[in-house]
Design an enzyme around this catalytic site. Structure first.
Site, PDB file in Angstrom:
ATOM      1  N   ASP A   9       0.853  -1.140  -0.082  1.00  7.17           N
ATOM      2  CA  ASP A   9      -0.072   0.013  -0.090  1.00  7.17           C
ATOM      3  C   ASP A   9       0.814   1.137   0.030  1.00  7.17           C
ATOM      4  OD1 ASP A   9      -2.430   1.538   0.468  1.00  7.17           O
ATOM      5  OD2 ASP A   9      -1.768   1.637   2.576  1.00  7.17           O
ATOM      6  N   ASP A  11      -0.322   5.270   0.824  1.00  7.97           N
ATOM      7  CA  ASP A  11      -0.671   6.074   1.944  1.00  7.97           C
ATOM      8  C   ASP A  11      -0.689   5.467   3.335  1.00  7.97           C
ATOM      9  OD1 ASP A  11      -0.761   8.358   0.214  1.00  7.97           O
ATOM     10  OD2 ASP A  11      -2.656   7.827  -0.492  1.00  7.97           O
ATOM     11  N   ASP A 173      -1.998  -0.729   5.743  1.00  8.29           N
ATOM     12  CA  ASP A 173      -1.993  -0.151   7.058  1.00  8.29           C
ATOM     13  C   ASP A 173      -3.511  -0.302   7.487  1.00  8.29           C
ATOM     14  OD1 ASP A 173      -2.432   1.794   5.159  1.00  8.29           O
ATOM     15  OD2 ASP A 173      -2.927   3.237   7.036  1.00  8.29           O
TER      16      ASP A 173
END
Length: 222
Positions: A9, A11, A173
């Site tokens: 991922d 961001d 996240d």
């Protein structure tokens, strides 16, 4: 079967981009005559793509959806202008990200990006951060018909790289990262320093507090 490919991922996993996302969202709100929002609130709106972020930010409501109204399309256009003008004003890679990515790449691991961020932001952001050259495949939020938490982006990475689910580790996240990995049948690492709230987060195969802990995890698999 051992891991051969890492899908990351962007961001909240590789880069802390909230300051610049919040700046662009608040600038779009100001253009519409609205008051600015707290950065922490805008952070809670991130993860489901730019359209969702803009809809939520303009309404100051997590439940808001992007319906394509004229007001939302205008806000999206304004957000785009502000964000493209300042992708890395304050956005930084998290500690040890650059070194760890380079070490993984140098050791022969193949790297991919799987993000819900649109390609128009993803590609220039990776370049400005100086990490674009290490990724073999980049799947943005508008690259395919669906995005995380759907399995399609990860299945696309597997197909492009010619690997099985057992050979790929998703690193992210958010709940979307974990759900996408589970749907695709691959393992997933959750980074707890990002934007996702650990409470009620689906179980991951490994949880790390620093990005370079991926190297320790790899050594433990040998």
């Amino acid at each position: 079967m051992s891991i051969r490919v890492f899908a990351f991922d962007l961001d909240g996993t590789l880069a802390d981009s909230i300051p610049d996302l919040a700046h662009a969202a608040n600038a779009a709100r100001r253009d519409a005559g609205l008051a600015t929002l707290d950065v922490a609130l805008i952070e809670s709106f991130v993860g489901d793509g730019t359209e969702s972020l803009v809809a939520r930010a303009m309404a100051a409501d997590m439940a808001a959806n992007f319906t394509g109204s004229e007001a939302q399309k205008e806000a999206l256009a304004r957000f785009d202008l502000h964000y493209q003008a300042g992708l890395t004003l304050k956005t930084k890679l998290y500690p040890s990200v650059a070194n760890t990515l380079n070490e993984l790449h140098d050791c022969g691991y193949r790297l991919a990006i799987v993000t819900n961020k649109p390609e128009r932001f993803t590609l220039p952001l990776l370049k400005e951060l100086g990490i674009d050259q290490v990724f073999e495949v980049i799947v943005s939020g508008d690259s395919l018909a669906t995005r995380k938490p759907n399995a399609e982006p990860l299945l696309h990475v597997m197909q492009q790289m010619g690997v099985s689910a057992a050979e790929l580790l998703m690193v992210g996240d958010s709940k979307n990262d974990i759900l996408a990995a589970r749907a695709a049948g691959c393992k997933v690492a959750f980074v707890r320093y990002g934007y996702g709230v650990a409470i009620n987060m689906p179980d991951a195969d490994v949880t790390i507090g620093r990005f370079d802990e991926l190297l320790n995890w790899l050594e433990a698999q040998d």
